[in-house]
Write an enzyme that holds these catalytic residues in place. Structure first.
Site, short mmCIF file in Angstrom:
data_model
loop_
_atom_site.label_atom_id
_atom_site.label_comp_id
_atom_site.label_asym_id
_atom_site.label_seq_id
_atom_site.Cartn_x
_atom_site.Cartn_y
_atom_site.Cartn_z
N GLU A 1 8.40 2.80 14.47
CA GLU A 1 9.25 3.24 13.37
C GLU A 1 9.23 4.76 13.31
O GLU A 1 8.22 5.38 13.62
CB GLU A 1 8.74 2.67 12.04
CG GLU A 1 8.94 1.18 11.95
CD GLU A 1 8.68 0.62 10.56
OE1 GLU A 1 7.72 1.07 9.90
OE2 GLU A 1 9.43 -0.28 10.14
N LYS B 1 12.31 -7.54 1.15
CA LYS B 1 11.37 -8.32 0.35
C LYS B 1 10.09 -7.50 0.20
O LYS B 1 9.27 -7.42 1.11
CB LYS B 1 11.04 -9.67 1.00
CG LYS B 1 10.46 -10.63 -0.02
CD LYS B 1 9.25 -11.42 0.41
CE LYS B 1 7.94 -10.79 0.52
NZ LYS B 1 7.25 -10.35 -0.70
N SER C 1 1.02 10.67 10.05
CA SER C 1 2.32 10.12 9.67
C SER C 1 3.36 11.24 9.56
O SER C 1 3.11 12.25 8.91
CB SER C 1 2.22 9.42 8.32
OG SER C 1 1.26 8.40 8.39
N ASN D 1 0.80 -1.24 0.00
CA ASN D 1 0.00 0.00 0.00
C ASN D 1 0.84 1.28 0.00
O ASN D 1 0.37 2.32 -0.45
CB ASN D 1 -1.05 -0.01 1.13
CG ASN D 1 -0.44 -0.01 2.50
OD1 ASN D 1 0.71 -0.41 2.68
ND2 ASN D 1 -1.21 0.40 3.48
N ARG E 1 -7.12 9.12 1.94
CA ARG E 1 -5.71 9.06 1.53
C ARG E 1 -5.49 7.64 1.02
O ARG E 1 -5.88 6.67 1.67
CB ARG E 1 -4.84 9.34 2.75
CG ARG E 1 -3.37 9.25 2.53
CD ARG E 1 -2.67 9.83 3.75
NE ARG E 1 -1.26 9.54 3.75
CZ ARG E 1 -0.66 8.82 4.68
NH1 ARG E 1 -1.34 8.30 5.68
NH2 ARG E 1 0.64 8.61 4.63
N SER F 1 -0.17 -7.37 7.33
CA SER F 1 -1.38 -7.73 8.07
C SER F 1 -1.03 -8.40 9.40
O SER F 1 0.03 -9.00 9.55
CB SER F 1 -2.22 -8.69 7.22
OG SER F 1 -1.47 -9.86 6.96
N GLU G 1 4.74 -3.84 12.34
CA GLU G 1 3.74 -2.80 12.05
C GLU G 1 2.58 -3.50 11.37
O GLU G 1 2.68 -3.87 10.20
CB GLU G 1 4.34 -1.73 11.14
CG GLU G 1 5.48 -0.93 11.74
CD GLU G 1 5.04 0.04 12.82
OE1 GLU G 1 3.83 0.25 12.99
OE2 GLU G 1 5.91 0.58 13.51
N ALA H 1 6.34 -6.34 -1.40
CA ALA H 1 5.14 -7.09 -1.77
C ALA H 1 5.18 -7.44 -3.25
O ALA H 1 5.68 -6.66 -4.08
CB ALA H 1 3.91 -6.24 -1.46
N ARG I 1 11.10 3.69 5.46
CA ARG I 1 10.89 3.76 6.92
C ARG I 1 11.71 2.69 7.63
O ARG I 1 11.97 2.78 8.81
CB ARG I 1 9.40 3.59 7.20
CG ARG I 1 8.94 4.17 8.51
CD ARG I 1 7.45 4.30 8.58
NE ARG I 1 6.78 3.03 8.81
CZ ARG I 1 5.46 2.91 8.99
NH1 ARG I 1 4.68 3.97 8.94
NH2 ARG I 1 4.92 1.73 9.19
N CYS J 1 -3.16 1.69 6.66
CA CYS J 1 -3.36 1.06 7.98
C CYS J 1 -3.94 2.05 8.97
O CYS J 1 -4.61 1.67 9.92
CB CYS J 1 -2.03 0.52 8.49
SG CYS J 1 -0.74 1.77 8.48
P1 NAP Z 1 0.31 -8.97 3.90
O1 NAP Z 1 -0.55 -9.85 3.11
O2 NAP Z 1 0.49 -9.27 5.34
O3 NAP Z 1 1.72 -8.91 3.15
C1 NAP Z 1 2.77 -8.10 3.62
C2 NAP Z 1 4.09 -8.67 3.15
O4 NAP Z 1 4.28 -9.95 3.73
C3 NAP Z 1 4.19 -8.87 1.64
O5 NAP Z 1 5.51 -8.58 1.24
C4 NAP Z 1 3.90 -10.36 1.50
O6 NAP Z 1 4.48 -10.94 0.36
C5 NAP Z 1 4.57 -10.91 2.73
N1 NAP Z 1 4.05 -12.20 3.17
C6 NAP Z 1 2.83 -12.73 3.00
N2 NAP Z 1 2.75 -13.95 3.59
C7 NAP Z 1 3.97 -14.19 4.12
C8 NAP Z 1 4.53 -15.28 4.85
N3 NAP Z 1 3.82 -16.35 5.19
N4 NAP Z 1 5.81 -15.19 5.24
C9 NAP Z 1 6.55 -14.10 4.93
N5 NAP Z 1 6.08 -13.05 4.24
C10 NAP Z 1 4.80 -13.08 3.85
O7 NAP Z 1 -0.20 -7.44 3.89
P2 NAP Z 1 -0.59 -6.58 2.62
O8 NAP Z 1 -1.91 -7.05 2.11
O9 NAP Z 1 0.55 -6.46 1.69
O10 NAP Z 1 -0.76 -5.13 3.30
C11 NAP Z 1 -1.91 -4.71 3.92
C12 NAP Z 1 -1.81 -4.87 5.43
O11 NAP Z 1 -0.67 -4.17 5.92
C13 NAP Z 1 -2.99 -4.25 6.16
O12 NAP Z 1 -3.40 -5.10 7.20
C14 NAP Z 1 -2.43 -2.95 6.72
O13 NAP Z 1 -3.08 -2.46 7.84
C15 NAP Z 1 -1.03 -3.36 7.03
N6 NAP Z 1 -0.16 -2.18 7.09
C16 NAP Z 1 0.30 -1.79 8.32
C17 NAP Z 1 1.08 -0.66 8.42
C18 NAP Z 1 1.60 -0.20 9.75
O14 NAP Z 1 2.50 0.63 9.75
N7 NAP Z 1 1.09 -0.69 10.86
C19 NAP Z 1 1.43 0.06 7.26
C20 NAP Z 1 0.94 -0.37 6.03
C21 NAP Z 1 0.15 -1.50 5.96
P3 NAP Z 1 3.61 -11.19 -0.98
O15 NAP Z 1 3.20 -9.86 -1.45
O16 NAP Z 1 4.58 -11.85 -1.88
O17 NAP Z 1 2.46 -12.04 -0.58
#
Ligand code: NAP
Length: 488
Positions: free
Chosen positions: A469, A185, A452, A162, A289, A240, A261, A187, A170, A295
């Site tokens: 962070e 690594k 942010s 995202n 935004r 996530s 995070e 996404a 960061r 998130c």
């Molecule tokens: P995600 O599905 O958790 O994926 C995040 C990253 O983890 C990607 O690079 C993904 O790779 C990798 N990943 C997935 N499964 C994995 C596994 N089993 N082992 C190791 N790595 C793995 O999250 P997303 O859909 O990309 O992002 C949305 C989420 O991020 C939302 O929940 C949002 O709230 C959260 N977020 C949090 C913050 C914060 O600062 N708190 C900031 C931004 C986003 P692949 O893409 O190759 O699957």
């Protein structure tokens, strides 16, 4: 193949950033992962698909560079980060275009992200030279305590789609400032921005092996292999909560330090005494935004009874007026969602709430393709038991709930496993701070819809994460304290 600078007029060309994995300062050719334009559903480029042997190569490359990098003076590390900051700004328009292409966000959002992302390099260029130490007397008065901070070691950085630039800087900014080498690594949906940034890093003078980038269709296999290597001492993850839990369990096997995070479910509280226009301005930023794919996005609007109806009417007017379209089109304010699955999830949450009695004031159904579009949507009269009240919507849907008392608002706001961001709008600062103190959240926006800032500690409580962070403490996530017991 060594990395070469790309001329300005070609920098935003997706295929130029899809030449392979970036390991040890070299491009290792490869293909295998399609990068999709979410505005059309078409393939933009193919990037390399790392396997387990590439994971080992990346750790080897980081390890080879580690000793020299930690010995490099803080000032020199700072100068490199500073050059990287300037290069990002020089290429800001092309980077924004690349982000708009692969992530889908509208150009104004993409430009905002590039500026925000670059600031992490400037901030940590400044912090590199201010790594703290400590000198104390023992309580007995007879001995001395000296505390040094050392780079923690090789760090694995895993980022979401995202904010493809900002979530990487960061982490890279503080890691490099601390003296750590990293393996990023990104996404699978948005790798081009990460590779483009690697090019700029090389141009800025980041030594070979200090920053390595790999994409893979087997994130679990590849990152587990990296985490299992005893030379890797840090995992910094943004994504996530579900994946965060899996990674925490994996990191536990080799007791790797973790910064997490994770997901959010931000409440946005508007009291009767709030400045309504300011609250609406804040609501639009906090909700829209990145088209709601943030998130920190306001997930639940709690509006006090006295202004609820007026707020809903005015918010509906503003949301309905937004222009939806491909992120790269100049007039677009709301770009496509990242995938068809993301649209399906939003549709499920909205449709379910509607069948439970929620009123839909605007939007409410996915837009026809090509591309993954969902319109700005406003709903109210939503039962608290509807999944939309407790799941991350991650889309342009404002779900509004009514409350009467301060206690009721706080109790509804805290009724979630998440605790990342919360917003309070009130004309009474004493009330706003009192409420903020009782909200279970790592970050509170008071009469502000955007929180942010590289200079602030970003992070959540409860199941929204571990660690912070940014800010002055962000660098310590990549350092270990070493205590010397001293007599002299
Ligand atoms: P995600 O599905 O958790 O994926 C995040 C990253 O983890 C990607 O690079 C993904 O790779 C990798 N990943 C997935 N499964 C994995 C596994 N089993 N082992 C190791 N790595 C793995 O999250 P997303 O859909 O990309 O992002 C949305 C989420 O991020 C939302 O929940 C949002 O709230 C959260 N977020 C949090 C913050 C914060 O600062 N708190 C900031 C931004 C986003 P692949 O893409 O190759 O699957």
């Amino acid at each position: 193949m060594k990395i070469e600078p790309i001329p300005h007029n070609q920098f935003a060309t997706p295929s130029l950033h899809a030449q392979g994995l970036y390991i040890g300062g070299e491009w290792l050719p490869g293909q295998g992962i399609d990068v999709i334009n979410p505005a059309t559903g078409e393939v933009l480029a193919q990037v390399a698909d790392a396997g387990l042997e590439d994971a080992v190569k990346a750790v080897n490359a980081a390890d080879s560079a580690a000793l020299q990098w930690r010995k490099t003076s803080a000032r020199e590390r700072a100068e490199i980060l500073r050059r990287w900051f300037h290069l990002m700004n020089e290429h800001a328009e092309e980077l924004a275009h690349l982000i708009a292409l692969e992530n889908g966000k509208a150009l104004p959002d993409a430009r905002g992200e590039v500026a925000y992302a670059a600031e992490f390099f400037r901030w940590y260029a400044e912090e590199a030279a201010r790594i703290p130490g400590e000198f104390r007397h023992t309580p007995s008065g007879s001995h001395h305590i000296l505390v040094d901070h050392e780079p923690i070691g090789i760090a694995l950085l895993i980022t979401p789609w995202n904010f493809p630039a900002a979530m990487a800087t960061r982490k890279i900014g503080p890691a490099l400032a601390a003296g750590c080498c990293v393996i990023l690594k990104p996404a699978s949906e948005t790798p081009l921005t990460a590779y483009a940034m690697a090019r700029l890093g090389a141009q800025a003078g980041v030594p070979d092996g200090v920053v390595n980038v790999l994409t893979t269709s087997d994130p679990a296999g590849v990152t587990n292999a990296i985490l299992a290597d005893p030379r890797v001492r840090k995992l910094s993850f943004t994504g996530s909560t579900a994946v965060g839990r899996i990674l925490l369990a994996e990191a536990a096997k080799s007791v790797v330090s973790c910064s997490m995070e994770l997901g959010g479910n931000a409440p946005f509280l508007v009291f009767d005494d709030a400045d309504l226009d300011a609250a609406l301005d804040g609501a639009m930023v906090a909700k829209m935004r990145n088209a709601g794919e943030a998130c920190t996005a306001a997930n639940r609007f709690y509006v006090q009874d006295g202004i609820h109806d007026e707020f809903v009417a005015a918010l509906t007017q503003r949301m309905a007026a937004l222009t939806v379209g491909p992120g790269t089109e100049p007039q677009t304010q709301v770009g496509p969602m990242i995938t068809a699955a993301a649209v399906a999830k939003i549709d499920r949450l909205v449709t379910d709430a509607a069948t439970r009695g929620a009123r839909v004031h605007t939007g409410g159904r996915p837009l026809p393709g090509p591309g993954y579009f969902y319109p700005p949507t406003v709903m109210d009269n939503i039962p608290a038991t509807a999944p939309i009240a407790y799941e991350e919507i991650f889309g342009p849907v404002a779900a509004v709930y009514r409350f009467n008392t301060e206690d009721e608002a706080i109790s509804m706001a805290n009724d979630t496993e998440y605790g990342l961001a919360a917003y309070v709008y009130s004309g009474d600062m004493a009330r706003a701070l009192r409420v903020g103190k009782r909200l279970e959240s790592g970050m509170i926006g008071i009469n502000r819809g955007l929180m942010s800032d590289p200079a602030a500690p970003f992070g959540g409580v409860k199941q929204s994460g571990l660690g912070r962070e940014g800010g002055v403490t962000g660098i310590l996530e990549f350092m270990e304290a070493k205590y010397f017991a001293v007599d002299f």
